[in-house]
Scaffold this motif. Structure first.
Motif, PDB file in Angstrom:
ATOM      1  N   ARG A  35     -10.943   6.549  -7.142  1.00  0.00           N
ATOM      2  CA  ARG A  35     -11.940   5.667  -6.526  1.00  0.00           C
ATOM      3  C   ARG A  35     -11.553   4.212  -6.738  1.00  0.00           C
ATOM      4  NH1 ARG A  35     -16.852   2.925  -7.479  1.00  0.00           N
ATOM      5  NH2 ARG A  35     -18.396   3.272  -5.819  1.00  0.00           N
ATOM      6  N   HIS A  36     -11.442   3.468  -5.629  1.00  0.00           N
ATOM      7  CA  HIS A  36     -11.105   2.043  -5.704  1.00  0.00           C
ATOM      8  C   HIS A  36     -12.251   1.291  -6.355  1.00  0.00           C
ATOM      9  CE1 HIS A  36      -9.977  -2.024  -4.468  1.00  0.00           C
ATOM     10  NE2 HIS A  36      -8.766  -1.545  -4.217  1.00  0.00           N
ATOM     11  N   ARG A  37     -11.925   0.554  -7.397  1.00  0.00           N
ATOM     12  CA  ARG A  37     -12.972  -0.068  -8.216  1.00  0.00           C
ATOM     13  C   ARG A  37     -13.749  -1.136  -7.452  1.00  0.00           C
ATOM     14  NH1 ARG A  37     -10.856  -1.794 -13.943  1.00  0.00           N
ATOM     15  NH2 ARG A  37     -10.350   0.443 -13.916  1.00  0.00           N
ATOM     16  N   ALA A  70      -3.748  -1.769  -2.617  1.00  0.00           N
ATOM     17  CA  ALA A  70      -3.604  -2.524  -3.866  1.00  0.00           C
ATOM     18  C   ALA A  70      -4.959  -2.673  -4.550  1.00  0.00           C
ATOM     19  CB  ALA A  70      -2.997  -3.897  -3.578  1.00  0.00           C
ATOM     20  N   GLY A  71      -4.929  -2.657  -5.873  1.00  0.00           N
ATOM     21  CA  GLY A  71      -6.151  -2.782  -6.660  1.00  0.00           C
ATOM     22  C   GLY A  71      -6.142  -1.779  -7.797  1.00  0.00           C
ATOM     23  N   ARG A  72      -7.300  -1.577  -8.394  1.00  0.00           N
ATOM     24  CA  ARG A  72      -7.435  -0.630  -9.506  1.00  0.00           C
ATOM     25  C   ARG A  72      -8.269   0.567  -9.060  1.00  0.00           C
ATOM     26  NH1 ARG A  72      -5.706  -3.106 -14.450  1.00  0.00           N
ATOM     27  NH2 ARG A  72      -5.279  -5.313 -14.108  1.00  0.00           N
ATOM     28  N   ARG A 106      10.627  -1.313  -3.190  1.00  0.00           N
ATOM     29  CA  ARG A 106       9.321  -0.721  -2.903  1.00  0.00           C
ATOM     30  C   ARG A 106       8.435  -1.733  -2.175  1.00  0.00           C
ATOM     31  NH1 ARG A 106       8.888   3.661  -6.433  1.00  0.00           N
ATOM     32  NH2 ARG A 106      10.372   3.624  -8.175  1.00  0.00           N
ATOM     33  N   THR A 107       7.402  -1.218  -1.547  1.00  0.00           N
ATOM     34  CA  THR A 107       6.373  -2.083  -0.971  1.00  0.00           C
ATOM     35  C   THR A 107       5.113  -2.061  -1.831  1.00  0.00           C
ATOM     36  OG1 THR A 107       5.629  -0.283   0.468  1.00  0.00           O
ATOM     37  CG2 THR A 107       7.235  -1.839   1.374  1.00  0.00           C
ATOM     38  N   LEU A 108       4.883  -0.954  -2.548  1.00  0.00           N
ATOM     39  CA  LEU A 108       3.773  -0.839  -3.490  1.00  0.00           C
ATOM     40  C   LEU A 108       4.304  -0.348  -4.833  1.00  0.00           C
ATOM     41  CD1 LEU A 108       0.865   0.829  -1.450  1.00  0.00           C
ATOM     42  CD2 LEU A 108       0.993  -1.553  -2.214  1.00  0.00           C
ATOM     43  N   ALA A 109       3.739  -0.886  -5.911  1.00  0.00           N
ATOM     44  CA  ALA A 109       4.085  -0.449  -7.262  1.00  0.00           C
ATOM     45  C   ALA A 109       2.863   0.226  -7.879  1.00  0.00           C
ATOM     46  CB  ALA A 109       4.531  -1.632  -8.112  1.00  0.00           C
ATOM     47  N   TYR A 110       3.028   1.458  -8.356  1.00  0.00           N
ATOM     48  CA  TYR A 110       1.947   2.241  -8.951  1.00  0.00           C
ATOM     49  C   TYR A 110       2.147   2.293 -10.462  1.00  0.00           C
ATOM     50  CZ  TYR A 110       1.654   4.095  -4.148  1.00  0.00           C
ATOM     51  OH  TYR A 110       1.556   4.241  -2.783  1.00  0.00           O
ATOM     52  N   LEU A 120      -8.640   7.156 -17.702  1.00  0.00           N
ATOM     53  CA  LEU A 120      -7.426   7.024 -16.905  1.00  0.00           C
ATOM     54  C   LEU A 120      -7.704   6.199 -15.649  1.00  0.00           C
ATOM     55  CD1 LEU A 120      -4.448   7.912 -16.356  1.00  0.00           C
ATOM     56  CD2 LEU A 120      -5.428   9.809 -15.022  1.00  0.00           C
ATOM     57  N   ALA A 121      -6.778   5.311 -15.320  1.00  0.00           N
ATOM     58  CA  ALA A 121      -6.891   4.513 -14.101  1.00  0.00           C
ATOM     59  C   ALA A 121      -5.497   4.205 -13.578  1.00  0.00           C
ATOM     60  CB  ALA A 121      -7.660   3.219 -14.366  1.00  0.00           C
ATOM     61  N   LEU A 122      -5.435   3.791 -12.334  1.00  0.00           N
ATOM     62  CA  LEU A 122      -4.187   3.356 -11.707  1.00  0.00           C
ATOM     63  C   LEU A 122      -4.309   1.894 -11.324  1.00  0.00           C
ATOM     64  CD1 LEU A 122      -3.349   6.253  -9.197  1.00  0.00           C
ATOM     65  CD2 LEU A 122      -2.339   5.860 -11.446  1.00  0.00           C
ATOM     66  N   LYS A 123      -3.237   1.152 -11.534  1.00  0.00           N
ATOM     67  CA  LYS A 123      -3.138  -0.205 -11.025  1.00  0.00           C
ATOM     68  C   LYS A 123      -2.066  -0.202  -9.944  1.00  0.00           C
ATOM     69  CE  LYS A 123      -1.947  -4.960 -12.256  1.00  0.00           C
ATOM     70  NZ  LYS A 123      -1.473  -5.882 -13.334  1.00  0.00           N
ATOM     71  N   ILE A 124      -2.429  -0.645  -8.754  1.00  0.00           N
ATOM     72  CA  ILE A 124      -1.510  -0.653  -7.628  1.00  0.00           C
ATOM     73  C   ILE A 124      -1.344  -2.091  -7.150  1.00  0.00           C
ATOM     74  CG2 ILE A 124      -1.042   0.244  -5.321  1.00  0.00           C
ATOM     75  CD1 ILE A 124      -2.819   2.598  -5.973  1.00  0.00           C
ATOM     76  N   SER A 125      -0.088  -2.518  -7.046  1.00  0.00           N
ATOM     77  CA  SER A 125       0.214  -3.904  -6.685  1.00  0.00           C
ATOM     78  C   SER A 125       1.203  -3.929  -5.531  1.00  0.00           C
ATOM     79  CB  SER A 125       0.815  -4.660  -7.880  1.00  0.00           C
ATOM     80  OG  SER A 125       0.004  -4.551  -9.025  1.00  0.00           O
TER      81      SER A 125
END
Length: 264
Positions: A35-37, A70-72, A106-110, A120-125
């Motif tokens: 879920r996008h924060r 992108a986001g958390r 890359r175009t996105l970094a996970y 647990l969370a993901l940061k996507i930039s």
């Protein structure tokens, strides 16, 4: 459902790899929900049913097909419409892994990580080619910087590439340039501080560094992104040097880009 993440990593192929400690096998139909924060947008993946009872389970989820922006993103497990946030005991940080991950174009970094509350969370930039700063010095009248090239697709080998480090003062259109040393994906460059002060009659302003490298189509911003320190402008402060009474110091922007501040 007692589930705790004991190991979490996004592999070089952008696959979220999880090892779970579980009280009982995951039931058929269990879903991993991301879920996008900020926006509340959700993506879900139906998990396969483990074949045998065990105190552990492993999951592998390919992230690219999920169209994550992108986001958390926070992680949940959902079963029969009920969901619970996924706890984690893995801090999810390895500088060596981040360096290896950044070698690919890359175009996105996970990146997976554990929140302050232990989830647990993901940061996507957005991942555009950049020059990752690893060390800065003011010594012998020079500003020196070294680091590695990120997301350029260049090989981490012994090949050398022609390169130039530029400093731009946008308010006055002033520019300085110096030859940089690049071997594989490692770079080193230096500027005379006297030249920096002499290039701007006002001796007050902000200079923006950039690295131009043979084989990379666009100039590379200098900054520090491949670590677990957010907000370096507030948290990281360098001592200043003085040239003819004018203070000079490195600093970071709100986006963790490197700047050279003269005067002020």
């Amino acid at each position: 459902m007692g589930v705790v993440v004991t190991d979490a990593e996004v592999t070089l192929a952008d696959v979220l790899s999880l090892r779970l400690a579980i009280d009982e096998p995951l039931e058929d139909g269990t879903e991993l929900v991301l879920r996008h924060r900020t926006t509340g947008v959700e993506r879900d993946v139906r998990l396969g049913k483990p074949g045998a009872r065990s105190r552990e389970a492993t999951l592998a989820v390919s992230l690219a097909p999920l169209d994550l922006s992108a986001g958390r993103w926070d992680a949940y497990l959902r079963r029969d419409g009920k969901r619970s946030r996924l706890r984690s005991v893995d801090p999810g940080f390895s500088l060596d892994h981040l360096d290896a991950y950044a070698l690919c174009k890359r175009t996105l970094a996970y990146r997976s990580y554990r929140t302050r509350n232990g989830f647990l969370a993901l940061k996507i930039s957005d991942a555009e080619p950049a020059a990752e700063v690893r060390a800065i010095w003011f010594r012998e009248g020079r500003f020196e910087v070294m680091g590695l090239l990120a997301y350029t697709g260049l090989e981490d080998d012994d090949s050398r590439h022609e390169a130039t480090l530029t400093l731009d003062r946008r308010q006055t259109s002033a520019r300085l340039s110096a030859t940089a040393f690049v071997q594989g994906v490692r770079f080193h460059a230096a500027f005379s501080l006297v030249d920096v002060v002499a290039a701007d009659p006002d001796a007050v302003g902000i200079w923006e560094p950039a690295l131009q490298v043979e084989g990379v189509p666009t100039p590379l911003k200098l900054g520090a992104w491949l670590d677990d320190v957010d907000g370096k402008r507030r948290r990281l402060h360098y001592p200043s040097a003085r040239v003819d009474g004018v203070p000079i110091r490195p600093c970071y922007t709100a986006d963790d880009e490197l700047r050279i501040e003269v005067g002020g």
